[in-house]
Scaffold this motif. Sequence first.
Motif, short mmCIF file in Angstrom:
data_model
loop_
_atom_site.label_atom_id
_atom_site.label_comp_id
_atom_site.label_asym_id
_atom_site.label_seq_id
_atom_site.Cartn_x
_atom_site.Cartn_y
_atom_site.Cartn_z
N ASP A 198 30.21 28.34 -0.18
CA ASP A 198 29.54 28.48 1.13
C ASP A 198 28.56 27.33 1.36
O ASP A 198 28.45 26.78 2.46
CB ASP A 198 28.78 29.81 1.20
CG ASP A 198 29.73 31.01 1.32
OD1 ASP A 198 30.95 30.79 1.48
OD2 ASP A 198 29.23 32.16 1.25
N ASN A 242 29.82 35.29 9.55
CA ASN A 242 30.39 34.96 8.23
C ASN A 242 30.17 33.46 7.97
O ASN A 242 29.66 32.73 8.85
CB ASN A 242 31.87 35.36 8.17
CG ASN A 242 32.70 34.58 9.19
OD1 ASN A 242 32.39 33.43 9.50
ND2 ASN A 242 33.74 35.21 9.72
N SER A 294 29.59 20.63 7.17
CA SER A 294 29.26 20.74 8.59
C SER A 294 28.09 19.83 8.95
O SER A 294 28.10 19.15 9.98
CB SER A 294 28.87 22.18 8.93
OG SER A 294 30.00 22.94 9.18
N ALA A 298 32.16 30.84 7.86
CA ALA A 298 32.84 29.92 8.78
C ALA A 298 32.12 29.87 10.13
O ALA A 298 31.94 28.80 10.72
CB ALA A 298 34.30 30.37 8.96
N GLU A 299 31.69 31.03 10.60
CA GLU A 299 30.97 31.09 11.89
C GLU A 299 29.61 30.39 11.78
O GLU A 299 29.18 29.69 12.70
CB GLU A 299 30.77 32.55 12.31
CG GLU A 299 32.08 33.24 12.72
CD GLU A 299 31.97 34.75 12.76
OE1 GLU A 299 32.84 35.38 13.39
OE2 GLU A 299 31.03 35.33 12.15
N LEU A 331 30.44 24.26 2.24
CA LEU A 331 30.92 24.35 3.62
C LEU A 331 29.81 23.95 4.61
O LEU A 331 30.04 23.16 5.54
CB LEU A 331 31.37 25.80 3.89
CG LEU A 331 32.00 26.09 5.25
CD1 LEU A 331 33.32 25.33 5.41
CD2 LEU A 331 32.24 27.61 5.40
N ALA A 333 28.85 27.97 9.71
CA ALA A 333 29.10 26.53 9.62
C ALA A 333 29.42 25.95 10.99
O ALA A 333 28.98 24.83 11.33
CB ALA A 333 30.25 26.26 8.65
N GLU A 334 30.13 26.70 11.81
CA GLU A 334 30.47 26.22 13.15
C GLU A 334 29.22 26.17 14.04
O GLU A 334 29.03 25.20 14.79
CB GLU A 334 31.54 27.15 13.77
CG GLU A 334 32.08 26.68 15.10
CD GLU A 334 32.51 25.21 15.11
OE1 GLU A 334 33.06 24.73 14.10
OE2 GLU A 334 32.26 24.53 16.14
N ARG A 346 27.31 23.15 13.03
CA ARG A 346 27.94 21.92 13.55
C ARG A 346 27.54 21.69 15.01
O ARG A 346 27.17 20.58 15.41
CB ARG A 346 29.47 22.08 13.44
CG ARG A 346 30.27 20.81 13.66
CD ARG A 346 31.75 21.13 13.65
NE ARG A 346 32.19 21.70 12.37
CZ ARG A 346 32.55 20.96 11.33
NH1 ARG A 346 32.54 19.65 11.41
NH2 ARG A 346 32.94 21.53 10.21
#
Length: 387
Positions: A149, A113, A156, A115-116, A152, A118-119, A122
Amino acid sequence: MQDSAPRIFVNDTTLRDGEQAPGVAFSFNEKLAIARALDAAGIDEIEAGTPAMGPDEIHTIAAIANANLSCAVMAWCRALEADVDAAIVAGVRRVNISVPASRIQMQVKLNANPAETAESLRRIVAYARDRDLEVAVGCEDSSRATPADLALLAHSAQDSGAFRIRYADTLGVLEPFGAYEAIRRLSEATDLAIEFHGHDDLGLATANTLAALRGGARHASVTVLGLGERAGNAPLEEIAVAAAQTGQYATHINISDLNDLAVLVADAAGRAIGETKAIVGRDIFSHESGVHVSGLLKDARAYQALDPAAFGRRHAIVIGKHSGLAAIRAICGDLGLDPEAETMALAEIRALAQRNKRAVPVDHARRIASAFQEILSARRADSRVWP
Ligand SMILES: [Zn+2]
């Protein structure tokens, strides 16, 4: 070019996206020659290839990275440590790390998704920065991403030390007004420099790139002749000349190098340059229409969009169905034609072009005109003998 025109940076990806065009495969020597020619032409950055493809590609990228070029040399990586490691082996100092930005691509490529994703971004940017690489982040399929998105991913990228973000219209689905709005919105969400990477599926890659620059992008991703996936990318020659011609942007591109660069890449790609291809096509300085030729012969500025001399070329008069008397006079000025011979020759030349569905070579047109002049002269001589 206006002195006050903002400087834009031209990043060429002929050696990466260009080589992804169907059926195109450059040799080591061709890639090195193209890289040197791009550098000599004033390109700011070259995307030299994809190190993860293996030892041959790494060898080629390494040769380009070690060729003492003035431009920056970048390698294309997925958001994987193995890809970054391969780029380090290739010896580049700069990488583009690509992540999917649209939900569909996040799902299909990463099963993740936003958030994942973007992580992951990072982590991989930090990994590359820890290894002293300059990192640009490429957001694949940005044009189908939601603004949230994309913001986001931009956060990152910025937080983890990237220096630039690439907005990729990967599927070429944007139109210029949408491109302008999208880049304006992204520029409000990030302090990173923005690069626009446009594809030409709708024939709008150049227009979209110019719109993106207007919207706040400062880097244009291009390829020579627009060579690239499917319908290709924004052509280097079109962006460089549009920037100069409109006076809106300043680049370091040497316009006079663009023709040779196009020929070099077309040969290496095994592709012909379209006769009417903007900026570098064979016929773009050729004129047949009687009205246009007549105007050009009086004052070239009457019908001149681009100065052919800037490209090492000249206007050419094509003799054909639409020619007028001015063209006949221009190519037959030394033949001493009577006006009647000119008129008769023009009628014959037009009819010939119509029958053959092609232009009449200048030599042939001159022979036709000479023949009519001889007939006329003979008739006159006859009428003097036999009044
Ligand atoms: Zn692309």
